[in-house]
Design a protein around this motif. Structure first.
Motif: not given
Ligand SMILES: N=CN[C@@H](CCC(=O)O)C(=O)O
Ligand SMILES: [Mn+2]
Ligand SMILES: [Mn+2]
Length: 325
Positions: A299-325
């Protein structure tokens, strides 16, 4: 000092693949200057749990579990190795005074948000009582807040029977006028885990409830699209509260209130991926993980995985929408 090859201090002697970065290496302690991106704040409290819980241990174990993963996403062909997860540390609870603990949580989270306006905090409980404090801090810092709650339970219990606990956070928030019922969306509520009185309270207060049947029928993505559409016109920010007991007991053995008929980990992961790419989502918590009950830290490992998915998808969103930041 010695010169014997392959004999290293025990902390450094593990196998290290020179081509791989472990996600645990992304954690950097906050240095006091304004940070941006994802930040972890530990809220190690479980004395407020209705049932036996060692969820106070979760922030430490979830951080450790980040090292179960690499920084590379094969799905996105993106390596997060140069990303940072700011670690703000843990908030110290009072040993005996729960009201003092709650006000420390509100005050510390509020101050972290004030001093780090660009941070997207992930608050690690703790039992679910901590969300009453973190969402209050959010409202104080960001104005009207909408909440998407993944949970098997309403967490709308009356306060008369046992005071503020992991069964009451959303009732406290509504009665304290920190959130409006119509700005709360509960996803994954399931059979034989709640009382009619509380489902009625949800209806009377305009809370949107998606039971497990509706999750299966509509799918997480459709529910979340609808939820974000509804909330974003009414509030200035959205907070996602993830009670890991929303998952079926097969996926989350480390929750105190486990049960059958819950969500799959895949459905929750997809939900978090979707929400991470929504800029209105300004914070999240992960609660109700008790490492002392867990099996192989699943359960802790899955929680850590959710954090990484959050990081990944926030980063991909930013790269696509605000590449200059
Ligand atoms: N956040 C969890 N709330 C659940 C479980 C309480 C417990 O058993 O610890 C509830 O109120 O029923
Ligand atoms: Mn729950
Ligand atoms: Mn809960």
């Amino acid at each position: 000092m010695h010169d014997i090859r392959h004999l290293l201090p025990s902390s450094e002697a593990k196998f290290k693949d020179s081509g791989i970065t472990k996600a645990g290496e992304l954690l950097k302690a906050w240095n006091g200057s304004p940070a941006s991106g994802i930040g972890l704040i530990g809220a190690p409290l479980s004395k407020t749990s209705i049932s036996h819980s060692g969820a106070a241990m979760a922030p430490e174990v979830i951080r450790k579990m980040l090292s179960s993963f690499t920084t590379y996403s094969v799905e996105r062909d993106l390596d997060l190795e140069s990303s940072i997860i700011t670690d703000f540390g843990d908030i110290t609870p009072h040993v005996t005074d729960i009201h003092e603990t709650r006000s420390r949580f509100v005050q510390v989270i509020q101050e972290v948000l004030e001093r780090n306006p660009d941070i997207v905090p992930v608050i690690l409980g703790g039992d679910h009582s901590i969300s009453a404090s973190s969402i209050k801090a959010f409202r104080k810092n960001k104005g009207p807040v909408g909440v998407i709650q993944f949970d098997a339970h309403h967490d709308l219990r009356n306060l008369g029977d046992g005071g503020p606990s992991n069964g009451t956070p959303f009732r406290q928030l509504i009665e304290g006028t920190d959130i409006k019922g119509e700005h709360l969306i509960q996803i994954g509520i399931r059979d034989f885990s709640n009382g009619r009185m509380y489902t009625n309270y949800a209806k009377e207060n305009g809370i949107t409830v998606y039971s497990m049947n509706e999750v299966s029928r509509l799918g997480t993505k459709k529910i979340l699209e609808e939820s974000i559409r509804t909330l974003k016109s009414k509030v200035s920010s959205i907070y996602v509260s993830v009670d890991m007991d929303v998952l079926d007991q097969a996926y989350a053995p480390g929750c105190p209130a486990i049960g059958p008929g819950g969500m799959t980990s895949e459905a929750l992961i997809q939900g978090i991926q979707y929400l991470s790419a929504c800029p209105e989502v300004k914070g999240m918590d992960i609660v109700e993980v008790d490492p002392t009950l867990d099996f192989r830290d699943m359960t802790s490992r899955l929680s850590a995985y959710l954090i990484l998915q959050f990081l990944l998808h926030r980063a991909s969103y930013k790269e696509k929408n605000h590449p200059e930041e």
